[in-house]
Write a protein that holds these residues in place. Sequence first.
Motif, PDB file in Angstrom:
ATOM      1  N   ASP A  64      53.285 -34.976   3.044  1.00  0.00           N
ATOM      2  CA  ASP A  64      53.806 -34.235   1.957  1.00  0.00           C
ATOM      3  C   ASP A  64      52.825 -33.033   1.610  1.00  0.00           C
ATOM      4  OD1 ASP A  64      54.115 -33.356  -0.824  1.00  0.00           O
ATOM      5  OD2 ASP A  64      52.031 -34.432  -2.097  1.00  0.00           O
ATOM      6  N   ARG A  74      52.622 -38.839   2.279  1.00  0.00           N
ATOM      7  CA  ARG A  74      53.784 -40.059   0.993  1.00  0.00           C
ATOM      8  C   ARG A  74      53.188 -41.473   2.135  1.00  0.00           C
ATOM      9  NH1 ARG A  74      59.375 -36.007   0.646  1.00  0.00           N
ATOM     10  NH2 ARG A  74      57.570 -34.437  -0.132  1.00  0.00           N
ATOM     11  N   SER A  75      53.415 -41.430   3.433  1.00  0.00           N
ATOM     12  CA  SER A  75      53.629 -42.822   4.430  1.00  0.00           C
ATOM     13  C   SER A  75      53.278 -42.944   5.816  1.00  0.00           C
ATOM     14  CB  SER A  75      54.631 -43.889   4.238  1.00  0.00           C
ATOM     15  OG  SER A  75      54.880 -44.981   4.960  1.00  0.00           O
ATOM     16  N   VAL A  89      48.432 -43.597   2.139  1.00  0.00           N
ATOM     17  CA  VAL A  89      50.053 -42.761   1.027  1.00  0.00           C
ATOM     18  C   VAL A  89      49.211 -42.372  -0.480  1.00  0.00           C
ATOM     19  CG1 VAL A  89      51.815 -42.664  -1.037  1.00  0.00           C
ATOM     20  CG2 VAL A  89      51.556 -44.687   1.090  1.00  0.00           C
TER      21      VAL A  89
END
Length: 235
Positions: A64, A74-75, A89
């Motif tokens: 991100d 984000r992952s 996350v």
Amino acid sequence: MQNKSDNTRNEIENISPILNMKRRTLSGNAGAGIFLLAFALIIIAFATPNWLVSDYRITGAKLDRLGLWVHCFRSLQDVNNDSQDRFFVGCRWVYDPFTTGYDQIRGFLMPAFMIVTQIFYTIAFIGMLISGIGVLIFILCAEPKQRYFIILINSLGYIQLGTGISAAIAVIVFACFGNRNGWMPEHANNWFGWSFVFACVGSVLSLVAGALFLIEANVHQRYRKQFNFSQSRFE
């Protein structure tokens, strides 16, 4: 007798502009103003996590954004997890001791160039805090007739130059290695964020402020020498 009176009047006229010298000249006012802007930019860049950001149009991006002290994913898959079912996350402090497995990927999150960037930008951050105290004294308290007035301005100038150089080293190192292949995932879809832009502009403004403070010190030094010379002639 008339010539002596005229000479005395001329000496007094030479001394009067020096006695009425302003506390700050144009260079001092400009230096203080530019310093305040540089102070805000460097402090914001130091504290915000937008040095490197992912393209917001990529919905499946792992990154991100990240800053000097905070990483937001984000992952991001934990490669050290054998079952391959652990993902990071959200935003975390880079030295977060509470998230399971986060300390194990710290070597990946904090390569050598990132540590160098942190060190030099922290030096710049401290330099701005010290300069902030000095600028407040310069604006609110200091007077040209005070003994340490010129020393104060010279100190501000050199501290700001050191701060600007330190910040410049930090942003150059990060610019060279921050978006390289092999560090953050999908580096082709990442770009330098507004925090990094603030850091770059702040480093330049800090150098400009330092130069202006040194010019201001030189102006007051010349005024003081002129005053001492005129005073000795008057006596």
